[in-house]
Design a protein around this motif. Structure first.
Motif, PDB file in Angstrom:
ATOM      1  N   ALA A  66       0.814  -1.214   0.000  1.00 16.76           N
ATOM      2  CA  ALA A  66       0.000   0.000   0.000  1.00 16.76           C
ATOM      3  C   ALA A  66       0.848   1.264   0.000  1.00 16.76           C
ATOM      4  O   ALA A  66       0.525   2.235  -0.693  1.00 16.76           O
ATOM      5  N   SER A  67       1.950   1.265   0.725  1.00 16.06           N
ATOM      6  CA  SER A  67       2.786   2.473   0.753  1.00 16.06           C
ATOM      7  C   SER A  67       3.405   2.729  -0.619  1.00 16.06           C
ATOM      8  O   SER A  67       3.563   3.875  -1.028  1.00 16.06           O
ATOM      9  N   GLU A  68       3.728   1.668  -1.339  1.00 15.10           N
ATOM     10  CA  GLU A  68       4.257   1.822  -2.699  1.00 15.10           C
ATOM     11  C   GLU A  68       3.189   2.357  -3.642  1.00 15.10           C
ATOM     12  O   GLU A  68       3.486   3.168  -4.517  1.00 15.10           O
ATOM     13  N   TRP A  75       2.181  13.234  -6.169  1.00 16.13           N
ATOM     14  CA  TRP A  75       1.834  14.317  -5.261  1.00 16.13           C
ATOM     15  C   TRP A  75       1.713  15.599  -6.064  1.00 16.13           C
ATOM     16  O   TRP A  75       2.150  15.691  -7.179  1.00 16.13           O
ATOM     17  N   GLY A  76       1.128  16.580  -5.446  1.00 13.00           N
ATOM     18  CA  GLY A  76       1.141  17.907  -6.022  1.00 13.00           C
ATOM     19  C   GLY A  76      -0.117  18.285  -6.774  1.00 13.00           C
ATOM     20  O   GLY A  76      -1.180  17.697  -6.626  1.00 13.00           O
ATOM     21  N   SER A 133      -3.635  10.339  -2.507  1.00 15.34           N
ATOM     22  CA  SER A 133      -2.801   9.342  -1.826  1.00 15.34           C
ATOM     23  C   SER A 133      -2.966   9.411  -0.314  1.00 15.34           C
ATOM     24  O   SER A 133      -2.944   8.390   0.369  1.00 15.34           O
ATOM     25  N   GLY A 134      -3.181  10.589   0.222  1.00 15.70           N
ATOM     26  CA  GLY A 134      -3.374  10.753   1.658  1.00 15.70           C
ATOM     27  C   GLY A 134      -4.687  10.187   2.166  1.00 15.70           C
ATOM     28  O   GLY A 134      -4.880  10.042   3.369  1.00 15.70           O
ATOM     29  N   GLN A 135      -5.586   9.849   1.264  1.00 11.76           N
ATOM     30  CA  GLN A 135      -6.865   9.277   1.664  1.00 11.76           C
ATOM     31  C   GLN A 135      -6.805   7.755   1.791  1.00 11.76           C
ATOM     32  O   GLN A 135      -7.680   7.158   2.398  1.00 11.76           O
TER      33      GLN A 135
END
Length: 170
Positions: A66-68, A75-76, A133-135
């Protein structure tokens, strides 16, 4: 007991759950995260779509990496633009045709997958819908929590009701 404690003491397992239950768990997860109602509906149907087209091995790999997945997401400003566009597409209910297609798919009636695989499919569905991604982490954590606290029969009933189906009495 706090949510975090429940999640820590009850990690995702190989226990099997039905696709219709997963729909219920996804809908409740999104509601608990105060997501827009239609976002949860779209995420639930996209999760089913992922279940039908991606192997369980790929779903497990998605869960364990999941982190990958979050890193690949980017981002951005680009990510925000994609999310804003995706949100505009999810500001209305899922079409009746999509719900009917899922409800009429007999393969789903007895299809079961593990909790781990379900979380992987959920993450892949969120990525497909351009969730930020933060969700992803809060989504996965709340899904795990709901698997521990929401009665499976209630999740099943919610999933079936969403699809316009009835719970069969045994």
């Amino acid at each position: 007991m706090t949510r975090m404690k429940v999640i820590q003491e009850g990690p995702l397992t190989e226990d099997l759950i039905s696709v219709h239950e997963i729909i219920g768990y996804v809908l409740v997860t999104c509601k608990e995260l105060d997501m827009d109602k239609y976002h949860g509906e779209h995420l639930a149907t996209q999760t089913v779509s992922q279940i039908m087209k991606i192997s369980t091995k790929q779903a497990e790999a998605a869960y364990y990496n999941a982190s990958e997945l979050s890193k690949k997401k980017g981002w951005g400003v680009g990510e925000l633009l994609k999310w804003n566009k995706a949100k505009s597409h999810m500001n209305s209910p899922v079409s009746e045709a999509v719900l009917r297609k899922i409800a009429e798919d007999d393969r789903l009636d007895n299809h079961v997958i593990s909790e781990i695989q379900a979380a992987g499919y959920l993450s892949l569905a969120a990525l497909e819908l351009n969730f930020l991604s933060g969700q992803l982490t809060p989504l996965e954590m709340e899904f795990n929590y709901q698997l521990r606290v929401l009665d499976p029969n209630e999740a099943l009933a919610i999933g079936l009701q969403f699809l316009g189906l009835e719970l069969e009495e045994n």
